[in-house]
Design an enzyme around this catalytic site. Structure first.
Site, PDB file in Angstrom:
ATOM      1  N   GLY A 218      49.821  30.809  39.001  1.00 53.94           N
ATOM      2  CA  GLY A 218      48.333  31.134  40.422  1.00 53.94           C
ATOM      3  C   GLY A 218      47.720  30.133  40.700  1.00 53.94           C
TER       4      GLY A 218
ATOM      5  CB  ILE B  34      43.784  28.809  37.484  1.00 52.80           C
ATOM      6  CG1 ILE B  34      42.323  29.290  37.629  1.00 52.80           C
ATOM      7  CG2 ILE B  34      43.359  27.731  36.174  1.00 52.80           C
ATOM      8  CD1 ILE B  34      42.006  30.373  37.329  1.00 52.80           C
TER       9      ILE B  34
ATOM     10  CB  THR C 157      41.342  27.882  29.827  1.00 52.63           C
ATOM     11  OG1 THR C 157      42.215  27.735  30.953  1.00 52.63           O
ATOM     12  CG2 THR C 157      40.809  26.764  28.678  1.00 52.63           C
TER      13      THR C 157
ATOM     14  NE  ARG D 121      39.788  37.564  30.292  1.00 52.07           N
ATOM     15  CZ  ARG D 121      38.986  36.800  31.328  1.00 52.07           C
ATOM     16  NH1 ARG D 121      39.425  35.556  31.044  1.00 52.07           N
ATOM     17  NH2 ARG D 121      38.345  37.281  32.228  1.00 52.07           N
TER      18      ARG D 121
ATOM     19  CD  GLU E  68      36.335  35.371  25.163  1.00 53.20           C
ATOM     20  OE1 GLU E  68      34.955  35.946  24.990  1.00 53.20           O
ATOM     21  OE2 GLU E  68      37.232  34.919  24.579  1.00 53.20           O
TER      22      GLU E  68
ATOM     23  CG  HIS F  67      35.027  32.909  27.871  1.00 53.99           C
ATOM     24  ND1 HIS F  67      36.040  34.713  27.919  1.00 53.99           N
ATOM     25  CD2 HIS F  67      35.696  32.597  29.385  1.00 53.99           C
ATOM     26  CE1 HIS F  67      36.899  34.932  28.803  1.00 53.99           C
ATOM     27  NE2 HIS F  67      36.440  33.488  29.939  1.00 53.99           N
TER      28      HIS F  67
HETATM   29  C1  DGY Z   1      36.714  34.620  34.919  1.00 51.62           C
HETATM   30  O1  DGY Z   1      36.191  34.952  35.458  1.00 51.62           O
HETATM   31  O2  DGY Z   1      37.228  36.155  34.494  1.00 51.62           O
HETATM   32  C2  DGY Z   1      36.917  33.676  33.971  1.00 51.62           C
HETATM   33  O3  DGY Z   1      36.857  34.364  32.610  1.00 51.62           O
HETATM   34  C3  DGY Z   1      35.189  33.716  33.222  1.00 51.62           C
HETATM   35  O4  DGY Z   1      35.355  32.343  32.854  1.00 51.62           O
END
Ligand code: DGY
Length: 299
Positions: A134, A136, A210, A212, A241, A260
């Site tokens: 995606g 990111i 980064t 989940r 978390e 996070h």
């Molecule tokens: C989100 O917006 O889902 C991210 O994990 C925040 O950093």
């Protein structure tokens, strides 16, 4: 209107109590918007989450009720990709370990520079595997290109992207020196990086997460890092978390952790807040939310 102004997490019981009779909700990824909660709110008409991920929300339960869910895509792409790369570099080059070494006064004449002093793992020229192509994942690939890395990619539905070689998940894990996770947490991706997949990673590889925490078997990862099968990990997200003190990843020197903070820059958080508010304004005006997770509620 009720606004939670205290620091710290909003307790679920307070959320349920205060939401009673409300038409709309602006929430964070730390608020669990479960089916029982949704069922207990007959007047609820819209939900806006200041997050791109919506695994904290029972989307199906909202959709069944025709309730739109807004989120904040796009604006955190580069910031999160930067954070992934920061973790990758820190884990590879032992930056946090080195920082502590110096600050704790260990850098002395008898323990000073030597040919193998704080040697790490090369990033330039290495192979990076990106799971999830995606926005990111693609932004991470761009950064990797700048470091002269070869980039392998795996996406559920194949995406042809310049500079990324599409491979199977098995091939990606086998060939990558670094693996970075960029998939949403869904029933299909829970525990995607299970013990078998971690065991199939290239010996000495580095894992960066980064996305989940629930995507990775944290105990299997800790074991692979402890026994040397993996070189290091950079972890921004955890299954639970805030992370529990006895999480095995926290005691390993070859794990760089963060709480996070992938999207945590002042500007990006402001942009996320703007999108969350745009969604609310649209809902209050009887318009479709511009950034809606379940637009089918409008058809
Ligand atoms: C989100 O917006 O889902 C991210 O994990 C925040 O950093």
């Amino acid at each position: 209107m009720y606004v939670w102004t205290q620091s710290g997490l909003l307790p679920a019981a307070v959320l349920a109590e205060q939401l009673s009779g409300c038409k709309g909700l602006l929430c964070l990824l730390t608020d669990q918007i479960s089916r029982p909660l949704i069922d207990s709110l007959p007047e609820l008409e819209f939900v806006s989450s200041m997050s791109v991920g919506v695994d904290h929300v029972d989307v199906a339960a909202l959709t069944e009720r025709g309730i739109p869910l807004g989120h904040t895509p796009g604006v955190l792409v580069d910031t999160t990709a930067d954070a992934a790369f920061a973790l990758l570099l820190s884990a590879a080059r032992r930056i946090v370990e080195a920082d502590q070494y110096v600050k704790q006064g260990n850098w002395r004449d008898e323990k000073a520079w030597s040919p193998d002093f704080f040697t790490g793992k090369d990033v330039s020229g290495a192979t990076l595997g990106i799971i999830g192509l995606g926005a990111i994942g693609q932004a991470v690939a761009k950064r990797a290109a700048g470091f002269g890395m070869r980039v392998l990619g795996f996406n559920r539905s194949t995406r042809e992207i310049e500079g990324i070689e599409n491979v199977s998940l098995e091939q990606l894990l086998l060939r990558s020196d670094f693996v970075s996770l960029h998939v949403a947490l869904t029933p299909e991706t829970v525990n995607l990086m299970n013990a078998d997949r971690i065991a199939s990673m290239k010996p000495g590889a580095v894992l960066v997460n980064t996305a989940r925490g629930g995507i990775v078997d944290e105990h299997a990862l800790a074991e692979a890092l402890r026994n040397g099968q993996l070189y290091a990990a950079g972890i921004d997200v955890f299954e639970k978390e805030p992370v529990e003190a006895d999480n095995p990843l926290l005691s390993l020197p070859n794990v760089v952790v963060a709480p996070h903070i992938g999207s945590a820059t002042v500007l990006t958080r402001a942009k996320m807040a703007d999108l969350a508010v745009e969604n609310i304004i649209a809902a209050l005006s009887g318009q479709p939310m511009p950034h809606c997770v379940n637009p089918e509620v409008y058809s």
